[in-house]
Scaffold this active site. Structure first.
Site, short mmCIF file in Angstrom:
data_model
loop_
_atom_site.label_atom_id
_atom_site.label_comp_id
_atom_site.label_asym_id
_atom_site.label_seq_id
_atom_site.Cartn_x
_atom_site.Cartn_y
_atom_site.Cartn_z
CG ASP A 93 33.38 12.88 1.83
OD1 ASP A 93 34.25 13.76 1.98
OD2 ASP A 93 32.90 12.58 0.71
CG HIS A 94 31.81 16.90 1.96
ND1 HIS A 94 32.39 18.14 1.80
CD2 HIS A 94 32.27 16.14 0.94
CE1 HIS A 94 33.16 18.12 0.73
NE2 HIS A 94 33.12 16.92 0.19
CG HIS A 188 32.56 17.57 -4.83
ND1 HIS A 188 32.66 18.74 -4.13
CD2 HIS A 188 33.19 16.62 -4.08
CE1 HIS A 188 33.32 18.51 -2.99
NE2 HIS A 188 33.66 17.24 -2.94
N GLY A 189 32.02 15.87 -8.84
CA GLY A 189 31.20 15.38 -9.95
C GLY A 189 31.98 15.11 -11.22
CG HIS A 220 37.21 17.36 -0.70
ND1 HIS A 220 36.11 16.72 -0.22
CD2 HIS A 220 38.06 17.49 0.34
CE1 HIS A 220 36.28 16.49 1.08
NE2 HIS A 220 37.47 16.94 1.44
CB SER A 223 36.71 11.72 -10.02
OG SER A 223 36.29 10.86 -8.99
CG ASN A 263 38.42 13.35 -0.70
OD1 ASN A 263 39.38 12.88 -0.10
ND2 ASN A 263 37.48 14.06 -0.10
#
Ligand code: G3H
Ligand code: 13P
Ligand code: ZN
Length: 325
Positions: A93-94, A188-189, A220, A223, A263
């Protein structure tokens, strides 16, 4: 069985997305395998084909440094033996160019991500092309990224830049990448949105139309940051104010527009945090790591099945097994 992400995407394209889950430790790894085989409490439960799914294990550079990349590899190899029914890809990943080469040369990863999305367009293409050439020599496939998500990617703080559909088509052709991560409003996060924003489906639609037919796209920062888990964390002493994620009902809509890989890392961390906070709140006299670890593995397995149901991959393992014969 370890396969490439491309093999998984061929089955998924336009129908469902494959969950790509980050791991850092043993409990996450076991929970992830159990979850994707429809198991809950123990490794020896029989597989439940109605709840089993193909999946992608993601390893970030942070995860490789946290323990030691060799521990992660040994753990996944062991999981492959303990859970021989599982079909999954092992993905970096990344990655930076250097870490991609290390993974390609290791003979262990079936897929790497080169993330040069912070570089100018031409440089992103050049770096990705070099990684693709080296990976393809060894049968390894490459995910690249174009556009910039908000939030933090590994050590890089990004400002949002949605993926340009025309640039996406040119990028794919010139870089030779096998899948493309696109920026369509996620980040992200645990703090993705401040209001009721959603994904930019108009942009995703244009990207799908511009890129070659059936070309796999990746999301990406996907969540969903479930409020139930945030509440549980806060009720057990946490302080996660205004945490907010992607609406899970949007996963399938994205999958139908060519998103094959979604992701998820933050959600797994929330399940871990809530489980451990609650356990020690309710058992202040205890200090053994195994009881909460056991609970976490079961909670995580269950959460993975819930997530796969939203991605549409739940119950798809047998069809993938058949197709790979
Ligand atoms: O994109 C970032 C992933 O969530 C990995 O996070 O670098 O903290 O392991 P990490
Ligand atoms: P989340 O932070 O939304 O879980 O995204 C994870 C991710 O994109 C890993 O590459
Ligand atoms: Zn990411």
């Amino acid at each position: 069985m370890i396969v490439t992400t491309t093999e998984l995407f061929k089955q998924a394209y336009g129908k469902y997305a494959v969950g790509a889950y980050n791991i850092n430790n043993l409990e996450q790894t076991i929970g992830l395998f159990r979850g994707n085989l429809g198991k809950h409490q123990s490794n020896s439960e029989p597989e439940d084909p109605t709840k089993a799914a193909p999946f992608i294990i993601q390893i970030s550079r942070g995860a490789r440094d946290y323990s030691d990349k060799r521990f992660l590899e040994a753990m996944i190899r062991t999981a492959e033996n303990v859970f021989p029914e599982a079909i999954f890809a092992v993905h970096l990943d990344h990655g930076t160019e250097e870490v991609c080469y290390d993974c390609i040369d290791s003979g262990f990863y079936s897929s790497v991500m080169i993330d040069a999305s912070h570089c100018p367009f031409e440089e992103n293409i050049a770096i990705t092309r070099r990684v693709v050439d080296r990976a393809h020599e060894k049968g390894i496939v490459v995910e690249a990224e174009l556009g910039q998500l908000g939030g933090v990617e590994e050590d890089i703080v990004g400002s949002v830049k949605l993926t340009d559909p025309d640039q996406a088509a040119e990028f794919i052709e010139r870089s030779g990448c096998d899948s493309l991560a696109v920026a369509i409003g996620t980040s992200h996060g645990a703090f993705k949105f401040s209001g009721s924003q959603s994904l930019h489906f108009d942009c995703l639609e244009k990207i799908q139309q511009a890129v070659p037919a059936n070309f796999p796209l990746v999301m990406h920062g996907s969540s969903s940051v479930p409020q139930e888990w945030v509440q549980r964390i806060n009720n057990a002493g946490g302080a996660m104010k205004n945490a907010c994620g992607v609406n899970e009902e949007e996963y399938i809509r994205a999958a139908k527009l060519g998103v094959c890989k979604i992701n998820i890392d933050t959600d797994g961390r929330l399940v871990w945090c809530a489980t451990h906070r609650e356990f020690f709140r309710d058992h202040p006299d205890q200090f053994d790591l195994r009881p909460p670890g056991k609970l976490f593995m079961a909670n995580y397995a269950e959460y993975i099945q819930h997530k796969n149901s939203k991605l549409g991959s739940l119950g798809q393992l047998e069809s993938v097994r058949e197709a790979l014969k």
